[in-house]
Design a protein around this motif. Sequence first.
Motif, PDB file in Angstrom:
ATOM      1  N   UNK A 249      54.964  -8.517  31.394  1.00  0.00           N
ATOM      2  CA  UNK A 249      55.089  -7.762  30.147  1.00  0.00           C
ATOM      3  C   UNK A 249      54.613  -6.330  30.358  1.00  0.00           C
ATOM      4  N   UNK A 250      55.324  -5.384  29.770  1.00  0.00           N
ATOM      5  CA  UNK A 250      54.944  -3.984  29.847  1.00  0.00           C
ATOM      6  C   UNK A 250      55.418  -3.275  31.092  1.00  0.00           C
ATOM      7  N   UNK A 251      56.052  -4.007  32.034  1.00  0.00           N
ATOM      8  CA  UNK A 251      56.580  -3.381  33.246  1.00  0.00           C
ATOM      9  C   UNK A 251      58.081  -3.570  33.283  1.00  0.00           C
ATOM     10  N   UNK A 252      58.773  -2.594  33.885  1.00  0.00           N
ATOM     11  CA  UNK A 252      60.225  -2.596  33.790  1.00  0.00           C
ATOM     12  C   UNK A 252      60.892  -3.003  35.091  1.00  0.00           C
ATOM     13  N   UNK A 253      60.859  -2.106  36.023  1.00  0.00           N
ATOM     14  CA  UNK A 253      61.619  -2.310  37.244  1.00  0.00           C
ATOM     15  C   UNK A 253      60.790  -1.893  38.449  1.00  0.00           C
ATOM     16  N   UNK A 254      60.886  -2.659  39.523  1.00  0.00           N
ATOM     17  CA  UNK A 254      60.221  -2.334  40.776  1.00  0.00           C
ATOM     18  C   UNK A 254      61.301  -2.117  41.831  1.00  0.00           C
ATOM     19  N   UNK A 255      61.080  -1.157  42.703  1.00  0.00           N
ATOM     20  CA  UNK A 255      61.952  -0.945  43.850  1.00  0.00           C
ATOM     21  C   UNK A 255      61.072  -0.999  45.087  1.00  0.00           C
ATOM     22  N   UNK A 256      61.470  -1.782  46.078  1.00  0.00           N
ATOM     23  CA  UNK A 256      60.630  -1.956  47.253  1.00  0.00           C
ATOM     24  C   UNK A 256      61.502  -2.077  48.494  1.00  0.00           C
ATOM     25  N   UNK A 257      60.867  -1.914  49.655  1.00  0.00           N
ATOM     26  CA  UNK A 257      61.557  -2.036  50.934  1.00  0.00           C
ATOM     27  C   UNK A 257      61.217  -3.374  51.578  1.00  0.00           C
ATOM     28  N   UNK A 258      62.221  -4.102  52.016  1.00  0.00           N
ATOM     29  CA  UNK A 258      61.967  -5.310  52.805  1.00  0.00           C
ATOM     30  C   UNK A 258      61.805  -4.954  54.277  1.00  0.00           C
ATOM     31  N   UNK A 259      62.296  -3.774  54.659  1.00  0.00           N
ATOM     32  CA  UNK A 259      62.108  -3.257  56.013  1.00  0.00           C
ATOM     33  C   UNK A 259      62.286  -1.750  55.954  1.00  0.00           C
ATOM     34  N   UNK A 260      61.549  -1.028  56.787  1.00  0.00           N
ATOM     35  CA  UNK A 260      61.710   0.427  56.858  1.00  0.00           C
ATOM     36  C   UNK A 260      61.129   0.941  58.168  1.00  0.00           C
ATOM     37  N   UNK A 261      61.852   1.851  58.803  1.00  0.00           N
ATOM     38  CA  UNK A 261      61.466   2.453  60.075  1.00  0.00           C
ATOM     39  C   UNK A 261      61.571   3.973  59.969  1.00  0.00           C
ATOM     40  N   UNK A 262      61.110   4.656  61.025  1.00  0.00           N
ATOM     41  CA  UNK A 262      61.284   6.100  61.124  1.00  0.00           C
ATOM     42  C   UNK A 262      62.272   6.436  62.229  1.00  0.00           C
ATOM     43  N   UNK A 263      62.976   7.546  62.058  1.00  0.00           N
ATOM     44  CA  UNK A 263      63.900   8.038  63.067  1.00  0.00           C
ATOM     45  C   UNK A 263      63.946   9.555  62.999  1.00  0.00           C
ATOM     46  N   UNK A 264      64.447  10.171  64.054  1.00  0.00           N
ATOM     47  CA  UNK A 264      64.581  11.626  64.119  1.00  0.00           C
ATOM     48  C   UNK A 264      66.037  11.964  64.408  1.00  0.00           C
TER      49      UNK A 264
END
Length: 488
Positions: A249-264
């Motif tokens: 209650x009182x919260x709407x939407x969450x966005x999250x990463x199941x995986x994330x890396x860095x690149x150049x």
Amino acid sequence: MNDMRGMRLLLIALLSVCLITGCSGPLSDSVYGSDGPAIIYPDYKDVTIPANIAPLNFHYAVKGAAKAVTTFTVGGKSVTLRGLEVRWSLRQWRRFLSDAAGQTISVTSQLRVGSKTVKDEWSIYVSQDEIDAFLTYRLIEPAYQMWNEVSIIERDIETFKERVISDYRHTDNSCMNCHIHGQQRGDLSMFYIRGKRGGAILNRDGKLRKLNLSADGMLSGTVYGDIHPSGRFGVFSTNIVIPSFHSMAGKRMEVYDTASDLTVADFDSNRMINLPQFAREDKLETFPCFSADGEYVFFCIADTLPLPGQIEQLRYSLVRAPFNAGNGYIGEQTDTIWNGVLHNASACHPKASPDGRWLMFTNASSGTFPINHSESALNMVDLKTGEVNTLDAVKGDKSDTYHSWSSDSHWFVFASKRGDGQYGKPYFCHLDESGNPSKPFVLPQKSAYFYEYNLKSFNIPDLGKTQTGITLRDVTHLYKAPSEPFNN
């Protein structure tokens, strides 16, 4: 059909007024107006402004007010404006501010409310530090899973002129996002058009390219990132992004990463540099940015957890790793700048100040999508001492996120949902030599009532010293053209 469209727009406008005012009339009892006998909106009382800002138009939001007289005085000059809406002409405002830098404007108001006269006084300080003149932002409806009818706009903040850089009507209603300036340069900037014909639109020294920043071994195309001061490299995260509605209650939407890396990305050789130390399954890395001198990469990192079940326990820390500008490699040794687990909070969106002194980031209770966290606030690390400034004078009652620095490091802009809790608006703040912030003020508009009828969020406000030079025609042409491929 035109009549039906007109009725629809009128209905939307009336509904927006109800949402903003609670269908209760003027804003005299709400958080929109400033405190004091003469409640004004937007709130420009006791703020610090640059001398090159557009006129601070506002209106009085006092029930029963019938007449108003407002007098502005600085350096022996006075201007008196009459009416409940205080609206300057651009020429009159510029003439008034012409010699005001470093001085305080005294403001007096006199309102007629019923049979009474209400008087008030406040001030506006004009800083000697000018702000970068151009602000780029995405206009988007504040929906949860909708992104249609998106535009990227460039605003001249010395005037009220806007210029459309990219618009959904010309890109098959594709999503557009993540626009950035390298070193606040208009001619070193980038944004994405998503979808099957999309790509990264890079402006480097005025030359426009559409790039496919993806290669074998990457989780996805690039998402969040920054451009190296040299212009040759970009550092990015690649993310598997999942949107999910809250059951709490009182919260709407969450966005999250199941995986994330860095690149150049090496823009000279069309090569993606994927480094094994940033492709670990037990770590989530995101939101990379370069230090002011380009010798380091700052980014956020967290331990992988079962998601979404443990989203409330997901804490990102701020770390730093060395960057080799000769070959584009990020070093393996990392230093922790701010520990999210120890602070019981999560860091997002780090941005280094151009003078190298400060690192500003968003502090949220958890996760990596603070825009829907009402508690989200800006924090700032002193990179010389390691001390953290919680910027309490800046904090609003709703989400503060997506900040950007002006080139002199004395101004920053951020998106805030303060007040209505729905619509992000760009707020500016001055920072003195010791890192003390002034009271934030919202981007001035020609109409003092603009924000009460506006139905779009100003998303990711980003400051630039010069115009990007990107035109709607350029983007339309590039959208139809093939993207340049990148390889490992």
